[in-house]
Design a protein around this motif. Sequence first.
Motif, PDB file in Angstrom:
ATOM      1  N   ALA A  22       0.825  -1.327   0.320  1.00  0.00           N
ATOM      2  CA  ALA A  22      -0.097   0.066  -0.450  1.00  0.00           C
ATOM      3  C   ALA A  22       0.979   1.127  -0.307  1.00  0.00           C
ATOM      4  O   ALA A  22       0.600   2.043  -0.918  1.00  0.00           O
ATOM      5  N   ILE A  23       2.284   1.035   0.251  1.00  0.00           N
ATOM      6  CA  ILE A  23       2.411   2.768   1.156  1.00  0.00           C
ATOM      7  C   ILE A  23       3.357   2.845  -0.369  1.00  0.00           C
ATOM      8  O   ILE A  23       3.306   4.143  -1.127  1.00  0.00           O
ATOM      9  N   SER A  24       4.235   1.511  -0.465  1.00  0.00           N
ATOM     10  CA  SER A  24       5.152   1.201  -1.880  1.00  0.00           C
ATOM     11  C   SER A  24       4.007   2.135  -3.279  1.00  0.00           C
ATOM     12  O   SER A  24       4.040   2.497  -4.529  1.00  0.00           O
ATOM     13  N   SER A  25       2.926   1.655  -2.925  1.00  0.00           N
ATOM     14  CA  SER A  25       1.576   2.297  -4.371  1.00  0.00           C
ATOM     15  C   SER A  25       1.717   3.396  -3.838  1.00  0.00           C
ATOM     16  O   SER A  25       1.377   4.190  -5.449  1.00  0.00           O
ATOM     17  N   ILE A  52      12.157  11.355  -5.764  1.00  0.00           N
ATOM     18  CA  ILE A  52      12.473  11.589  -4.864  1.00  0.00           C
ATOM     19  C   ILE A  52      11.719  10.304  -4.633  1.00  0.00           C
ATOM     20  O   ILE A  52      11.630   9.073  -3.171  1.00  0.00           O
ATOM     21  N   PRO A  53      10.176  10.167  -4.653  1.00  0.00           N
ATOM     22  CA  PRO A  53       9.355   9.252  -3.609  1.00  0.00           C
ATOM     23  C   PRO A  53       9.981   7.510  -4.032  1.00  0.00           C
ATOM     24  O   PRO A  53       9.953   6.825  -3.545  1.00  0.00           O
ATOM     25  N   TYR A  61      12.022  -0.056   1.182  1.00  0.00           N
ATOM     26  CA  TYR A  61      11.025  -1.215   1.216  1.00  0.00           C
ATOM     27  C   TYR A  61      12.261  -2.113   0.171  1.00  0.00           C
ATOM     28  O   TYR A  61      12.299  -3.611  -0.139  1.00  0.00           O
ATOM     29  N   GLY A  62      13.286  -1.037  -0.044  1.00  0.00           N
ATOM     30  CA  GLY A  62      14.550  -2.047  -0.517  1.00  0.00           C
ATOM     31  C   GLY A  62      14.764  -2.144  -1.782  1.00  0.00           C
ATOM     32  O   GLY A  62      14.139  -1.698  -2.540  1.00  0.00           O
ATOM     33  N   GLY A  67      13.654  -1.009  -7.456  1.00  0.00           N
ATOM     34  CA  GLY A  67      12.589  -1.360  -8.721  1.00  0.00           C
ATOM     35  C   GLY A  67      11.473  -1.393  -9.787  1.00  0.00           C
ATOM     36  O   GLY A  67      11.173  -0.615 -10.804  1.00  0.00           O
ATOM     37  N   LEU A  68      11.038  -2.015  -8.678  1.00  0.00           N
ATOM     38  CA  LEU A  68       9.600  -2.803  -9.593  1.00  0.00           C
ATOM     39  C   LEU A  68       8.767  -1.168  -8.627  1.00  0.00           C
ATOM     40  O   LEU A  68       8.128  -1.340  -9.870  1.00  0.00           O
ATOM     41  N   ALA A  69       8.847  -0.286  -8.111  1.00  0.00           N
ATOM     42  CA  ALA A  69       8.086   1.254  -8.277  1.00  0.00           C
ATOM     43  C   ALA A  69       8.723   1.911  -9.411  1.00  0.00           C
ATOM     44  O   ALA A  69       7.788   3.128  -9.805  1.00  0.00           O
TER      45      ALA A  69
END
Length: 184
Positions: A22-25, A52-53, A61-62, A67-69
Amino acid sequence: MKKFAGLIISSARELKSVLSLAISSMLTALNVVLGFFTIQPNELLKFTFAFIPLSITGMLYGPVAGGLAGIAGDLLKFFIKPTGPYFIGFTISAFLTGFIYGLFFYKNKITLWRVALAHLTVVIFVQLLLNSVWIAVLYDKAFLALLPARVLKNFIMYPIETGMIYFVSKALEKILERSRITTR
């Protein structure tokens, strides 16, 4: 090498947490929104704060999640508001940016030197080298002809962007400590 593998595995495990997703999204959505406020004087130069995000996602989250974000943010920006033809090279660059920030920041104390080194790595390997290659291929320009303007832009923006990542990361650390919110 063992530490690297452990970091990757730990980051991949973050993807099992609903809170992490949720936070990554939300950070990816912020990356997309900030990407819309890009100043692009020409096809070769771009000024944005969308990094920045992405750096925060890597910090929390590493490298895998970062990378996926990066991939998700790049694809969403293209599908919502394309600024040119789609080119997978920029998606690879977005992945590497989030991955590199995750390698430097995840489970580490945020220091100015760590931020400076992480951002320098992104600037040299992703922005100056890879993105210049992608632009040269996409717009049929000579790689070396692109470099002077891109080096100048990154030379000017490097301390500003490094400071922004550092101050936002430190502020987030304090907020998480005070609220005793755990992101892991």
